[in-house]
Motif scaffolding. Structure first.
Motif, mmCIF file in Angstrom:
data_model
loop_
_atom_site.group_PDB
_atom_site.id
_atom_site.type_symbol
_atom_site.label_atom_id
_atom_site.label_comp_id
_atom_site.label_asym_id
_atom_site.label_seq_id
_atom_site.Cartn_x
_atom_site.Cartn_y
_atom_site.Cartn_z
ATOM 1 N N SER A 73 -5.412 16.688 11.888
ATOM 2 C CA SER A 73 -5.755 15.658 12.501
ATOM 3 C C SER A 73 -6.822 15.552 13.941
ATOM 4 C CB SER A 73 -4.577 14.321 13.391
ATOM 5 O OG SER A 73 -4.383 13.798 14.516
ATOM 6 N N PRO A 77 -1.551 2.321 8.265
ATOM 7 C CA PRO A 77 -0.575 3.865 7.653
ATOM 8 C C PRO A 77 0.858 2.945 8.489
ATOM 9 C CG PRO A 77 -1.717 3.839 10.075
ATOM 10 C CD PRO A 77 -2.092 2.414 8.973
ATOM 11 N N TYR A 115 -7.894 7.882 0.702
ATOM 12 C CA TYR A 115 -6.697 6.747 1.152
ATOM 13 C C TYR A 115 -4.892 7.919 0.576
ATOM 14 C CZ TYR A 115 -7.562 4.533 4.896
ATOM 15 O OH TYR A 115 -9.029 3.683 6.067
ATOM 16 N N LEU A 151 -0.653 12.051 8.353
ATOM 17 C CA LEU A 151 -1.415 13.451 8.002
ATOM 18 C C LEU A 151 -0.061 15.080 8.221
ATOM 19 C CD1 LEU A 151 -5.052 13.035 9.987
ATOM 20 C CD2 LEU A 151 -4.403 12.738 7.315
ATOM 21 N N PHE A 182 -0.100 4.883 3.348
ATOM 22 C CA PHE A 182 0.090 5.849 3.109
ATOM 23 C C PHE A 182 0.261 6.652 4.574
ATOM 24 C CE2 PHE A 182 -3.463 4.957 4.907
ATOM 25 C CZ PHE A 182 -4.192 5.027 6.427
ATOM 26 N N SER A 227 -2.085 10.589 1.781
ATOM 27 C CA SER A 227 -3.182 10.214 3.637
ATOM 28 C C SER A 227 -4.757 10.863 3.552
ATOM 29 C CB SER A 227 -2.205 10.916 4.216
ATOM 30 O OG SER A 227 -1.003 9.806 4.414
ATOM 31 N N PRO A 239 6.295 6.800 5.558
ATOM 32 C CA PRO A 239 6.449 6.950 4.111
ATOM 33 C C PRO A 239 8.123 5.949 3.549
ATOM 34 C CG PRO A 239 6.036 9.253 5.452
ATOM 35 C CD PRO A 239 6.596 7.710 6.312
#
Length: 146
Positions: free
Chosen positions: A118, A99, A63, A112, A109, A66, A102
């Protein structure tokens, strides 16, 4: 040809560019380390029994950024008689890696880089499911309010 002033070359990137870099390094007799294409595996051996520790490290490495590092661990090879034990440890370790934004301090993480990335990941998951693989933890994208 003049001797190179470069003592060592390290390259990380695409396979195509890696070939070009390797060719140039060889022509100049410069030692080189080429990491091209990724797909680095973690290998769990028979004598490794700290599944929890290995799983925590594996998840953190997978991870990191990401999962968008060419050196991110994307495969884990486990002896067949230890898959259940290791899978349990891996799922427990992954439970802490949710997720999120950030900018939030508790986020492990973020998102993307693009929808195309993705989509490639979704395609890989779909191919694995088509081969009869089992989803242990659902990885569908979260909403914008993760």
């Amino acid at each position: 040809m003049q001797p190179s002033r470069v003592a060592m070359l390290a390259f990380t990137g695409s396979t195509q560019t890696g070939r070009s870099v390797a060719k140039l390094a060889a022509e100049r007799l410069v030692p080189a380390i080429i990491e091209a294409g990724g797909k680095n595996a973690i290998v769990v051996l028979d004598d490794m029994t700290d599944y929890q520790g290995i799983a925590i490290d594996a998840v953190a490495e997978a991870y990191a950024n990401s999962g968008q590092l060419c050196v991110a661990r994307s495969k884990i090879l486990v002896p067949s008689d230890r898959i259940d034990q290791f899978s349990d440890a891996l799922v427990a370790a992954a439970a802490d890696f949710l997720p999120g934004d950030p900018l939030e301090p508790n986020t492990k993480f973020g998102p993307l880089a693009s929808k195309a990335h993705s989509d490639r990941i979704r395609s890989a998951v779909d191919m694995a499911l088509g081969r009869g693989e089992q989803v242990i933890r659902d990885g569908r994208p979260c909403s914008t309010t993760c």
